[in-house]
Design a protein around this motif. Sequence first.
Motif, PDB file in Angstrom:
ATOM      1  N   ARG A 188      64.890  82.204  35.143  1.00  0.00           N
ATOM      2  CA  ARG A 188      65.839  83.312  35.051  1.00  0.00           C
ATOM      3  C   ARG A 188      65.644  84.133  33.783  1.00  0.00           C
ATOM      4  NH1 ARG A 188      70.657  84.216  32.626  1.00  0.00           N
ATOM      5  NH2 ARG A 188      72.127  85.594  33.712  1.00  0.00           N
ATOM      6  N   GLU A 189      65.287  83.482  32.680  1.00  0.00           N
ATOM      7  CA  GLU A 189      65.182  84.193  31.409  1.00  0.00           C
ATOM      8  C   GLU A 189      64.096  85.258  31.429  1.00  0.00           C
ATOM      9  OE1 GLU A 189      65.329  81.076  31.881  1.00  0.00           O
ATOM     10  OE2 GLU A 189      66.915  80.152  30.673  1.00  0.00           O
ATOM     11  N   VAL A 295      70.710  92.995  41.087  1.00  0.00           N
ATOM     12  CA  VAL A 295      71.267  91.772  40.515  1.00  0.00           C
ATOM     13  C   VAL A 295      70.343  91.215  39.435  1.00  0.00           C
ATOM     14  CG1 VAL A 295      71.856  89.377  41.036  1.00  0.00           C
ATOM     15  CG2 VAL A 295      72.615  91.197  42.549  1.00  0.00           C
ATOM     16  N   VAL A 296      69.045  91.239  39.671  1.00  0.00           N
ATOM     17  CA  VAL A 296      68.102  90.699  38.690  1.00  0.00           C
ATOM     18  C   VAL A 296      68.140  91.508  37.395  1.00  0.00           C
ATOM     19  CG1 VAL A 296      65.638  90.424  38.191  1.00  0.00           C
ATOM     20  CG2 VAL A 296      66.578  89.579  40.334  1.00  0.00           C
ATOM     21  N   PHE A 297      68.133  92.845  37.510  1.00  0.00           N
ATOM     22  CA  PHE A 297      68.150  93.660  36.297  1.00  0.00           C
ATOM     23  C   PHE A 297      69.518  93.651  35.629  1.00  0.00           C
ATOM     24  CE2 PHE A 297      64.642  96.013  38.676  1.00  0.00           C
ATOM     25  CZ  PHE A 297      63.653  95.272  38.057  1.00  0.00           C
ATOM     26  N   LEU A 298      70.580  93.423  36.394  1.00  0.00           N
ATOM     27  CA  LEU A 298      71.896  93.270  35.797  1.00  0.00           C
ATOM     28  C   LEU A 298      72.012  91.949  35.052  1.00  0.00           C
ATOM     29  CD1 LEU A 298      74.878  94.192  35.459  1.00  0.00           C
ATOM     30  CD2 LEU A 298      75.350  93.076  37.672  1.00  0.00           C
ATOM     31  N   SER A 299      71.414  90.895  35.559  1.00  0.00           N
ATOM     32  CA  SER A 299      71.506  89.578  34.915  1.00  0.00           C
ATOM     33  C   SER A 299      70.838  89.560  33.546  1.00  0.00           C
ATOM     34  CB  SER A 299      70.854  88.521  35.814  1.00  0.00           C
ATOM     35  OG  SER A 299      69.467  88.767  35.956  1.00  0.00           O
ATOM     36  N   GLU A 300      70.025  90.578  33.252  1.00  0.00           N
ATOM     37  CA  GLU A 300      69.402  90.666  31.936  1.00  0.00           C
ATOM     38  C   GLU A 300      70.428  90.935  30.846  1.00  0.00           C
ATOM     39  OE1 GLU A 300      65.288  92.717  30.214  1.00  0.00           O
ATOM     40  OE2 GLU A 300      66.381  93.628  31.885  1.00  0.00           O
ATOM     41  N   PHE A 301      71.578  91.506  31.229  1.00  0.00           N
ATOM     42  CA  PHE A 301      72.616  91.873  30.255  1.00  0.00           C
ATOM     43  C   PHE A 301      73.901  91.092  30.443  1.00  0.00           C
ATOM     44  CE2 PHE A 301      69.942  95.530  31.218  1.00  0.00           C
ATOM     45  CZ  PHE A 301      69.477  95.879  29.963  1.00  0.00           C
ATOM     46  N   VAL A 302      73.960  90.208  31.432  1.00  0.00           N
ATOM     47  CA  VAL A 302      75.189  89.494  31.761  1.00  0.00           C
ATOM     48  C   VAL A 302      74.921  88.003  31.675  1.00  0.00           C
ATOM     49  CG1 VAL A 302      76.943  89.065  33.523  1.00  0.00           C
ATOM     50  CG2 VAL A 302      75.961  91.349  33.261  1.00  0.00           C
ATOM     51  N   THR A 303      75.764  87.297  30.982  1.00  0.00           N
ATOM     52  CA  THR A 303      75.622  85.853  30.861  1.00  0.00           C
ATOM     53  C   THR A 303      76.629  85.089  31.713  1.00  0.00           C
ATOM     54  OG1 THR A 303      77.068  85.877  28.918  1.00  0.00           O
ATOM     55  CG2 THR A 303      74.685  86.006  28.534  1.00  0.00           C
ATOM     56  N   VAL A 311      80.910  96.057  36.214  1.00  0.00           N
ATOM     57  CA  VAL A 311      79.749  96.809  35.725  1.00  0.00           C
ATOM     58  C   VAL A 311      80.181  97.959  34.834  1.00  0.00           C
ATOM     59  CG1 VAL A 311      77.739  98.160  36.440  1.00  0.00           C
ATOM     60  CG2 VAL A 311      78.401  96.127  37.728  1.00  0.00           C
ATOM     61  N   ALA A 312      81.354  98.539  35.097  1.00  0.00           N
ATOM     62  CA  ALA A 312      81.822  99.666  34.287  1.00  0.00           C
ATOM     63  C   ALA A 312      82.066  99.272  32.836  1.00  0.00           C
ATOM     64  CB  ALA A 312      83.099 100.241  34.900  1.00  0.00           C
ATOM     65  N   ALA A 313      82.156  97.976  32.546  1.00  0.00           N
ATOM     66  CA  ALA A 313      82.359  97.540  31.165  1.00  0.00           C
ATOM     67  C   ALA A 313      81.086  97.614  30.326  1.00  0.00           C
ATOM     68  CB  ALA A 313      82.909  96.106  31.149  1.00  0.00           C
ATOM     69  N   LEU A 314      79.951  97.744  30.965  1.00  0.00           N
ATOM     70  CA  LEU A 314      78.695  97.855  30.223  1.00  0.00           C
ATOM     71  C   LEU A 314      78.561  99.233  29.589  1.00  0.00           C
ATOM     72  CD1 LEU A 314      76.211  96.177  32.746  1.00  0.00           C
ATOM     73  CD2 LEU A 314      76.947  95.254  30.535  1.00  0.00           C
ATOM     74  N   PRO A 315      77.788  99.359  28.519  1.00  0.00           N
ATOM     75  CA  PRO A 315      77.525 100.697  27.956  1.00  0.00           C
ATOM     76  C   PRO A 315      76.849 101.602  28.992  1.00  0.00           C
ATOM     77  CG  PRO A 315      76.863  98.971  26.427  1.00  0.00           C
ATOM     78  CD  PRO A 315      77.190  98.280  27.707  1.00  0.00           C
ATOM     79  N   THR A 318      73.071 101.313  29.305  1.00  0.00           N
ATOM     80  CA  THR A 318      72.656 100.107  30.025  1.00  0.00           C
ATOM     81  C   THR A 318      72.807 100.276  31.529  1.00  0.00           C
ATOM     82  OG1 THR A 318      73.310  98.743  28.132  1.00  0.00           O
ATOM     83  CG2 THR A 318      73.059  97.630  30.250  1.00  0.00           C
ATOM     84  N   GLN A 319      73.918 100.898  31.955  1.00  0.00           N
ATOM     85  CA  GLN A 319      74.108 101.155  33.381  1.00  0.00           C
ATOM     86  C   GLN A 319      73.006 102.066  33.930  1.00  0.00           C
ATOM     87  OE1 GLN A 319      78.145 102.300  34.521  1.00  0.00           O
ATOM     88  NE2 GLN A 319      78.944 101.441  32.607  1.00  0.00           N
ATOM     89  N   ARG A 320      72.642 103.081  33.168  1.00  0.00           N
ATOM     90  CA  ARG A 320      71.605 104.003  33.609  1.00  0.00           C
ATOM     91  C   ARG A 320      70.240 103.305  33.694  1.00  0.00           C
ATOM     92  NH1 ARG A 320      72.499 109.609  32.778  1.00  0.00           N
ATOM     93  NH2 ARG A 320      70.379 109.850  31.957  1.00  0.00           N
ATOM     94  N   ASN A 321      69.946 102.428  32.743  1.00  0.00           N
ATOM     95  CA  ASN A 321      68.680 101.709  32.775  1.00  0.00           C
ATOM     96  C   ASN A 321      68.584 100.771  33.993  1.00  0.00           C
ATOM     97  OD1 ASN A 321      67.959 102.981  30.386  1.00  0.00           O
ATOM     98  ND2 ASN A 321      68.592 101.269  29.086  1.00  0.00           N
ATOM     99  N   ILE A 322      69.674 100.081  34.303  1.00  0.00           N
ATOM    100  CA  ILE A 322      69.702  99.206  35.475  1.00  0.00           C
ATOM    101  C   ILE A 322      69.486 100.006  36.747  1.00  0.00           C
ATOM    102  CG2 ILE A 322      71.134  97.628  36.821  1.00  0.00           C
ATOM    103  CD1 ILE A 322      72.462  96.794  34.190  1.00  0.00           C
ATOM    104  N   GLU A 323      70.117 101.161  36.845  1.00  0.00           N
ATOM    105  CA  GLU A 323      69.975 102.009  38.026  1.00  0.00           C
ATOM    106  C   GLU A 323      68.547 102.505  38.183  1.00  0.00           C
ATOM    107  OE1 GLU A 323      71.751 106.282  39.684  1.00  0.00           O
ATOM    108  OE2 GLU A 323      72.767 105.201  38.074  1.00  0.00           O
ATOM    109  N   ALA A 324      67.954 103.002  37.100  1.00  0.00           N
ATOM    110  CA  ALA A 324      66.589 103.519  37.186  1.00  0.00           C
ATOM    111  C   ALA A 324      65.585 102.422  37.515  1.00  0.00           C
ATOM    112  CB  ALA A 324      66.209 104.210  35.870  1.00  0.00           C
TER     113      ALA A 324
END
Length: 328
Positions: A188-189, A295-303, A311-315, A318-324
């Motif tokens: 996962r890491e 989910v995989v790219f979101l898990s990079e920032f969520v523990t 998701v709205a709690a993220l900067p 970060t949300q834009r990077n996950i989307e792209a």
Amino acid sequence: RYPKDTTPKLNNLKSKKASSFHEFARSTNDAWDIDDEEDEDFLGTQLPSSLPSGLHSMSSQNQQQQNQGSDTETGVSHRLEGPRTETQNLQDVQEDTECEHVNGKVVKSSSDAHLNTSSVRSTLQKQNTLPARPIIPLVARISDQNASGAPPMTVREKSRLDKFKQLLASPNTDLEELRKHSWSGIPREVRPITWRLLSGYLPANKERRELVLKRKREEYFGFIEQYYHSRTDEHYKDTYRQIHIDIPRTNPLIPLFQQPAVQEVFERILFIWAIRHPASGYVQGINDLVTPFFVVFLSEFVTEDVENFEVAALPLDTQRNIEADSFW
């Protein structure tokens, strides 16, 4: 009694079938050794139950011979078993009385059927008492997360993770070696960066990755500014309408995918992808293909638990990077 003219017809039919069969047997080289008696027995079993008296007597004799053979076998088995007690004899009589003879066949009574039914029911009860296998949700399977925390890492898992880190830290990652190690699962890491490399999103050269990543993310949001406003145009409104309908159906039991911010991300990704791939456009089901990447790219920032993460709690960056990254 049958009319007199029916008997010759049956005889003619039998002789005709017998002769035609023998002609067929003589014209072939098969090792069939069938004589007249077996042929007559075969024809006799194929005729209706309302047979002439001669054929009835033949079938009754065969039935008697079969009964005698079965009685003989029963007697032999009883002699081999030795002397029987009175209780055993009474049980045999009871079993014989519970059987019915219908058209020369022995039909078991309802008590045997009840025993079979009870045995099946007991088998089902045993299966129901077995512990049920837990149903792992989609997000939990992808992100390897649970509410109780991850189990301690084994020695083998730690060695595999070290091997991945060594490959990813090299100046030029050996993609073939990375693909070979990824076949049995990616830790996962290092899963987000490994997915980016193996999908061709990032180059193998480590120095170029940051620059390529920045350029690709800016390119995607350039598509958003250029095309997303056209979703209400006559040419694209049917595509956007179908996407808008399918998004709420994406994993409806997982709270993550029912958040308005996540659904807006999926709408943008799918609309831009559809108009940039006009040969296929948007097809129902493509929305499910975005979920594992997201989910995989979101898990990079969520523990914590991904399924219930807001998701709205993220900067915003970060949300834009996950989307792209999910789009590419």
